[in-house]
Design an enzyme around this catalytic site. Structure first.
Site, PDB file in Angstrom:
ATOM      1  N   GLY A 393     -13.403 -25.707  53.073  1.00  0.00           N
ATOM      2  CA  GLY A 393     -14.403 -25.530  53.434  1.00  0.00           C
ATOM      3  C   GLY A 393     -15.618 -24.954  52.603  1.00  0.00           C
ATOM      4  N   HIS A 395     -16.360 -21.910  51.983  1.00  0.00           N
ATOM      5  CA  HIS A 395     -15.638 -20.852  50.999  1.00  0.00           C
ATOM      6  C   HIS A 395     -14.978 -21.258  49.749  1.00  0.00           C
ATOM      7  CE1 HIS A 395     -13.282 -17.136  50.351  1.00  0.00           C
ATOM      8  NE2 HIS A 395     -14.123 -16.387  50.919  1.00  0.00           N
ATOM      9  N   CYS A 396     -14.121 -22.449  50.131  1.00  0.00           N
ATOM     10  CA  CYS A 396     -13.359 -23.155  48.937  1.00  0.00           C
ATOM     11  C   CYS A 396     -14.424 -23.817  48.032  1.00  0.00           C
ATOM     12  CB  CYS A 396     -12.578 -24.065  49.577  1.00  0.00           C
ATOM     13  SG  CYS A 396     -11.010 -23.417  50.511  1.00  0.00           S
ATOM     14  N   LEU A 397     -15.513 -24.163  48.427  1.00  0.00           N
ATOM     15  CA  LEU A 397     -16.673 -25.022  47.319  1.00  0.00           C
ATOM     16  C   LEU A 397     -17.335 -23.879  46.777  1.00  0.00           C
ATOM     17  CD1 LEU A 397     -17.942 -27.439  50.119  1.00  0.00           C
ATOM     18  CD2 LEU A 397     -16.554 -28.120  48.135  1.00  0.00           C
TER      19      LEU A 397
END
Length: 408
Positions: A393, A395-397
């Site tokens: 999501g 946060h990961c990006l």
């Protein structure tokens, strides 16, 4: 220019690094996506549009957005930076001996923009401007990769992790991701935005870290000297101990809480099941988070020693006590039993916080987003149908570079 450093998970975000979908994702096929750690192929044009929506929302909130392709291009335009990368990327252990000299010469003379694109996007045998010789060259089919694409580099959270005033350069668990850290290290070392300003807490892409593996999705600096690190499939206790030792030795942290996670794809990192929406407010997937057991690491009595304290109390109680807040306010994944599992899979609990109680979320997680709004959280929705195919999501990006402490 703000001083580099990330001092919380939910304070005001000032500067963030991202990497848009690119040539690498055009190389994903049903046959190779699993080995490249994606669940499915991507509609790349739509993914790029959706990523632009993500970055534009951040810019409208006054956040400086650094695009990794552009940073790497600038490094490749520097002869010293280019040589540093190629000395480590074009090596016998990767490309054999037969094409080593010709491949290096081709990359050496390539325009910086093209070189940056290929270092991320990969090179197939059919694209080489020469006939590759040697055993490796003859072994490859025309569509096989001489340089593998780094499709997961769009998940900028993982190759490096800022913890207070410095950063870790993370030795990744899967071989498909390990070269990402090399490129991140080059950017921090040579780009004018970072050169001479970056303190490396731990990690060295020139060294084989063996069982010491770490990925940034497991790393959360909370403030007040506390750091959470997930012990997941991808981040090992060996690495966490080394990071804690380094942080303690340099006075950067006073306590590291290691959180043991199930080794499952749906729980890839700590940030897939937990987001701090504020200093004392969390969004969680309770099926996993309520079962986490944790161990606190503290500086030992002697220099270089790390003291361990195993906790029997519930994980979130340990975190609340460490922060000195009594208890945490908890919001759980939205929906019934089926919707909860689906929205967890679609990164409903993997949210980038732009400021306290302001988050970026995928639009597909309707039940969780509704619960967030009902709890007083501002939710900025972005399209998630394509960006989430690699299981990650907002946060990961994102790799926060400058973030304020929490205002308690």
């Amino acid at each position: 220019m703000a001083t580099l450093g990330v001092h919380s998970e939910a304070g005001k975000l000032r500067t963030v690094m991202v990497c848009h979908p690119c040539l690498a994702h055009r190389r994903l096929t049903p046959a190779n996506c699993e080995s490249l750690l994606f669940d499915d192929v991507m509609w790349v044009e739509r993914a790029r549009e959706d990523h632009s929506v993500f970055t534009e929302w951040m810019r409208t909130r006054g956040i400086e957005v650094l695009e990794f392709h552009h940073l790497l291009e600038d490094v490749c335009d520097d002869p010293v930076g280019r040589d540093w990368i190629l000395d480590r990327r074009i090596v016998e252990s990767e490309v054999g001996t037969g094409m080593l000299r010709e491949l290096r010469a081709w990359f050496q003379e390539m325009p910086a923009k093209q070189l940056a694109e290929l270092l991320i996007g990969g090179v197939a045998k059919s694209e080489l401007p020469f006939d590759p010789r040697g055993l490796f060259g003859a072994y490859l089919e025309r569509s096989d990769f001489v340089i593998a694409p780094l499709v997961n580099l769009m998940f900028q959270r993982d190759p490096s992790a800022w913890i207070y005033g410095g950063v870790t350069l993370n030795p990744m668990f899967w071989s498909a991701r390990r070269k990402e850290t090399l490129l991140a290290a080059a950017v921090y070392r040579f780009h004018p935005r970072f050169a001479g300003q970056v303190k490396i807490w731990w990690g060295d892409p020139d060294r084989d870290h063996h069982a010491e593996t770490l990925e940034g999705g497991d790393v959360m600096p909370l403030g007040r000297g506390i750091v959470l690190i997930g012990m997941s499939e991808r981040s090992s206790p060996q690495a966490i101990t080394q990071v804690a030792r380094s942080l303690f030795a340099q006075g950067a942290a006073s306590r590291v809480i290691a959180c043991q996670l199930p080794k499952e794809r749906m729980v890839m990192h700590l940030d897939t099941v937990l987001t701090f929406l504020d200093g004392d407010f969390v969004c969680i997937y309770p099926e996993v988070v309520n079962g986490i057991r944790c161990t606190s690491l503290f500086p030992g009595d002697a220099a270089g020693e790390v003291r361990h304290e195993r906790h029997e109390e519930p994980f979130l109680s340990v975190v609340a006590d460490a922060l000195g807040v009594g208890s945490l306010r908890i919001l759980t994944t939205g929906g019934d039993v089926y919707e909860t599992q689906r929205e967890q899979w679609d990164d409903g609990n993997n949210l980038l916080v732009l400021d306290q109680r302001i988050v970026v979320a995928y639009d597909r997680n309707t039940d969780t987003n509704r619960k967030l709004r009902q709890a007083g959280v501002e939710v900025i929705e972005i399209p998630g149908g394509e960006l989430g195919r690699g299981r990650g999501g907002s946060h990961c990006l994102s790799c926060p570079i400058v973030r304020d402490p929490i205002t308690w």
